[in-house]
Enzyme design. Structure first.
Site: not given
Length: 243
Positions: A109-110, A16, A112, A37, A14
């Site tokens: 946002e990485g 994203t 994993g 991203k 969850g």
């Protein structure tokens, strides 16, 4: 907080949708928001990626993607197999800083977990966060095993002297089991950081207007929301009248 790095304790938890919720609340407060991203994997050239999903849910925020690799693998592996140049922490930090010069909030946002390799030199999202001097929000699942994964992620952050902004449950089930209920109380201790929200399971499937209307109620005040960690945790404990 001009830049916030969002990592997970794993994949498909969850992250994203959580990023979209944070973006939604910030944008609703009148802040200009960008989501970055660094490395999108497992998505074809013409398919929408995670940054596009944030825009779909959150509305008018800036989306940026540095590289895209077709196979659903760790970024370094996916880049190598595709014969493409990887994205290292330095490039991530540079891109985030450029976005921060033009936006009130940048969400990175990485892919994993925190220590997934971005390049063949072993660069990770943690290295990018350290270069940026940015705090990291840890998105974690609700169920059994989450305490260990959360503690390991928090320990890795402390070892690198990176601030853990807090922990966010990425998909809170409609019918939580005993472990999920108990984990709410234990997650802040495992992370040595506050619990900053619980996004309901299936939130990403909501119509965007409904998502935007509800997002504030999923996040704690530190993220601009109205969610009360103490009240929610108490209400979910075994034996509580509401359970």
């Amino acid at each position: 907080m001009a830049i916030l790095v969002v990592t997970g304790t794993g994949t498909e938890i969850g992250k994203t949708v959580a990023t979209a919720a944070v973006a939604t609340v910030a944008a609703g407060d009148g802040r200009s928001v960008a989501v970055l991203k660094p490395a999108q994997t497992g998505v074809g050239a013409d398919e929408p990626g995670d940054a596009a999903e944030v825009v779909r849910l959150a509305g008018p925020v800036t989306a940026a993607e540095l590289a895209r690799f077709p196979e659903p693998l760790a970024p370094a592996t996916a880049a190598r197999r595709a014969g493409l140049a990887p994205v290292g922490p330095g490039a991530v930090a540079e891109a985030a800083e450029k976005l921060a010069a033009e936006h009130d909030l940048v969400l990175v946002e990485g892919a994993g977990g925190l220590l997934v390799r971005f390049d063949d030199e072993g660069g990770t999202l943690a290295d990018a966060a350290r270069l940026l001097g940015a705090p990291v929000l840890v998105v974690t699942p609700a169920g059994l095993g989450t305490l260990n994964a959360t503690a390991l992620t928090a320990e890795a952050l402390r070892a690198r002297r990176i601030e853990c902004a807090g922990v966010l449950v990425g998909s809170w089930p409609a019918r939580p089991d005993l472990a999920e209920r108990c984990n709410l109380a234990d997650l802040p201790e495992a992370a040595a950081a506050p619990l900053l929200g619980a996004v309901p399971e299936g939130a990403g499937a909501l119509p965007p207007a409904d998502f935007r209307a509800a997002a504030r109620s999923w996040l704690a005040p530190q993220l601009g929301g109205t969610w009360d960690a103490s009240a929610f945790t108490a209400r979910m404990q075994p034996g509580h009248p509401a359970v």
